[in-house]
Design a protein around this motif. Structure first.
Motif, PDB file in Angstrom:
ATOM      1  N   ARG A 160     -75.172 -60.291  21.965  1.00 46.98           N
ATOM      2  CA  ARG A 160     -74.218 -60.276  23.072  1.00 46.98           C
ATOM      3  C   ARG A 160     -72.800 -60.522  22.569  1.00 46.98           C
ATOM      4  N   PRO A 185     -68.524 -63.020  29.581  1.00 45.64           N
ATOM      5  CA  PRO A 185     -69.440 -61.989  29.044  1.00 45.64           C
ATOM      6  C   PRO A 185     -68.785 -60.615  29.000  1.00 45.64           C
ATOM      7  N   VAL A 188     -63.003 -57.648  37.203  1.00 46.32           N
ATOM      8  CA  VAL A 188     -63.363 -57.277  35.835  1.00 46.32           C
ATOM      9  C   VAL A 188     -62.088 -57.082  35.022  1.00 46.32           C
ATOM     10  N   ASP A 206     -66.370 -59.537  32.124  1.00 46.46           N
ATOM     11  CA  ASP A 206     -66.543 -60.225  33.403  1.00 46.46           C
ATOM     12  C   ASP A 206     -65.543 -61.373  33.519  1.00 46.46           C
ATOM     13  N   LEU A 239     -69.186 -56.935  29.533  1.00 42.07           N
ATOM     14  CA  LEU A 239     -70.095 -56.106  30.316  1.00 42.07           C
ATOM     15  C   LEU A 239     -70.343 -54.760  29.646  1.00 42.07           C
ATOM     16  N   SER A 240     -69.302 -54.236  29.017  1.00 38.78           N
ATOM     17  CA  SER A 240     -69.425 -52.927  28.384  1.00 38.78           C
ATOM     18  C   SER A 240     -68.430 -52.840  27.244  1.00 38.78           C
TER      19      SER A 240
END
Length: 574
Positions: free
Chosen positions: A453, A279, A512, A525, A281-282
């Motif tokens: 996403r 995923p 991360v 992630d 995250l930012s």
């Protein structure tokens, strides 16, 4: 004259303005089968009829009655007195005949009590248990026979005592019930495995059983039984008809029983399924857009030359910042308005716009540019000295891989304290010691957008070069043969292992993955995304973390065999 069953179904469907295909989907039956039902060619089972009645919100007994081809006189009476007929049928029919030994009476009473608390199609489930149904003076044989004939289902309470009845009543009941549906196509006979049975007759072994052996799972088993009575597809698996010893182990004689079809429906239990997606995250919050300066052609090669000359003039190290061209504009995560920035000579800095990503992603073209920019920054991150990956210049799939060490030795990568290093670039030589090829651990690392996403998709693979360098990528049929020597061995656990490995490589062991995206950052992630399901296979959960740790760090084959495969590939190409 009242409509036929098929005509009645057509009327109900048309009343809901449903097409044949829509109605078939809602009823979980095939489109051609529904056509045959409406044409009167096929008559559904009673369970399906009750499901149809529940879907259309009509009386189940009405449809059940109209579906049966009975004497016209009886039909006329039922049509003239529908309420009385329905009530008579309701009193006469039972949903479940519970066949059992008297030694299991306590458990059967409790089961009947729990079943009758449940409503199906607006009516409570009605059970038939001998002590509650046969009044003094009535014929036991006659009442049991009538109940077996008219009950929709026959539940067999299987315990060690069930098949050892001195009177033979239980044998007579299950054999009579099975006679009407010997292949189990209607699912009328439902075995309930209440205790471990040392013996189960061959004619019952092919039937999927509802497992009531664990008292803690009584409600789950009851739900499966109710689903069968309601004519709904069960979401859980039932125990198969295996021969079970007193200790609970499956006996050797159960080989025949194991040939029974496997129940495909899962258990109601939490299941977590990891995947090869990491995923995001930012991601960058905005994009810089600036028009090209006058006399600057819309060509990336030319722009790179201008940028390099400008960096040389101001004494900065030469590098190529990530950017894209779109409709005469430069698009980048770098600040294009900076007067001394790398783009200052190729764009009109004063006309730069800082566009929020949310508003920029309004068309497929801009979405594609945004993803491409992210992918280019991931490439820069991979090429960095700390990661040290390379790509072949002519590899359209852009697969990142480890080159061999500078001294032409196999390259190893240490990533777990408890295991030996992984061999990520390996030389293969023939018997004379001549280098035949090099094998490299590799991966495609594209950004994927699923809904709103973003994810980093890790697609592990193996590449082959002639000398271990990026420019010597091997191609052709022989590469396919070699690749399958390793890829053919890999399954889900190996893919998860690779995913964890590449996450470690990209993050340099941190929690991360931090990738510089111009003046902003892309944070990913290192824990793979997962899907949480509320059904699966009960008591079959594996500790994936432990299994991943046990997977072999390398997938080496016999070198002679691999070289032989390569040699045959060369002969084929010639």
């Amino acid at each position: 004259m009242p409509p036929s069953f098929g005509q009645r179904i057509r009327e109900l469907r048309q009343g809901r303005s449903l097409s044949l295909r829509q109605a078939a989907t809602e009823l979980r039956i095939s489109h051609p089968y529904l056509i045959q039902v409406e044409q009167g060619v096929e008559t559904p089972s009673e369970e399906l009829i009750r499901r149809i009645s529940s879907f259309f919100g009509v009386d189940a007994n009405e449809l059940v009655f109209s579906a049966r081809k009975i004497d016209q006189t009886i039909q006329n009476v039922a049509t003239a007195f529908p309420d009385q007929t329905a009530q008579t049928l309701q009193n006469f029919r039972r949903d479940v005949f519970i066949s059992h030994r008297s030694t299991d009476k306590v458990w059967v009473r409790y089961l009947a009590q729990e079943l009758e608390k449940v409503n199906v199609a607006g009516s409570p489930i009605r059970t038939w248990v001998d002590e509650a149904e046969i009044r003094p003076g009535q014929s036991i044989t006659g009442e049991v026979n009538k109940a077996l004939e008219t009950s929709r289902f026959v539940a067999l309470v299987l315990t060690p005592d069930y098949f050892q009845s001195p009177s033979g009543w239980t044998d007579a009941e299950w054999q009579a019930a099975l006679f009407k549906d010997p292949a189990g196509r209607q699912g009328r006979v439902v075995p309930l495995l209440v205790k471990d049975c040392p013996y189960i007759p061959a004619l019952l072994r092919h039937l999927n059983m509802v497992d009531f052996r664990d008292k803690r799972d009584f409600q789950q088993a009851l739900t499966r039984l109710v689903s069968a009575i309601a004519g709904e597809p069960s979401r859980t698996s039932a125990a198969r008809g295996q021969l079970i010893t007193e200790s609970g182990n499956i006996a050797q004689e159960s080989v025949v029983a194991d040939r029974a079809p496997i129940q495909s429906s899962p258990d109601p239990t939490d299941e977590i399924l990891p995947c090869n997606l990491l995923p995001v995250l930012s991601a960058p919050d905005f994009i810089w857009v600036a028009p090209l300066a006058k006399a600057i052609p819309s060509d990336k090669g030319v722009l790179k030359e201008h940028i390099h000359r400008h960096l040389t003039a101001i004494g900065e190290p030469i590098y190529t910042p990530v950017f894209a061209l779109h409709s005469g504009n430069v698009v980048s995560f770098h600040d294009l308005s900076a007067e001394e920035g790398p783009f200052s000579t190729v764009v009109l800095s004063r006309e730069t716009r800082r566009v929020p990503v949310a508003s920029y992603l309004t068309t497929p073209d801009t979405q594609r540019i945004f993803i491409n920019l992210l992918n280019m920054h991931i490439g820069r991150h991979c090429y960095g000295s700390r990661v040290g990956l390379v790509t072949a210049p002519d590899d359209q799939r852009r697969r990142y891989f480890f080159p061999v060490d500078e001294d032409a030795k196999d390259k190893e990568f240490k990533w777990r304290r408890s295991a030996r290093p992984r061999t990520v670039a390996k030389h293969y030589r023939d018997r004379e010691g001549n280098l035949t090829f090099c094998r490299h651990l590799a991966a495609e690392l594209p950004i994927a957008r699923l809904g709103e996403r973003l994810f980093l998709k890790i697609i592990p693979t193996w590449l082959f070069t002639t000398d271990g360098r990026a420019h010597s990528l091997m191609k052709g049929k022989r590469v396919g043969v070699l690749a399958m020597r390793w890829l053919g061995r890999e399954r889900n656990v190996q893919i998860l292992y690779h995913t964890r490995f590449w996450a470690y490589v990209l993050s340099q062991g941190r929690s991360v993955i931090k990738i510089h995206a111009g003046d902003q950052s892309l944070l990913i992630d290192t824990q793979p995304a997962f899907v949480r399901l509320n059904f699966g296979i009960k008591d079959d959960h594996l500790n994936l973390e432990r299994i991943v740790q046990q997977v072999a760090d390398d997938f080496d084959w016999n070198e002679d065999e691999v070289v032989a495969q390569l040699s045959r590939g060369n002969d084929d190409e010639q």
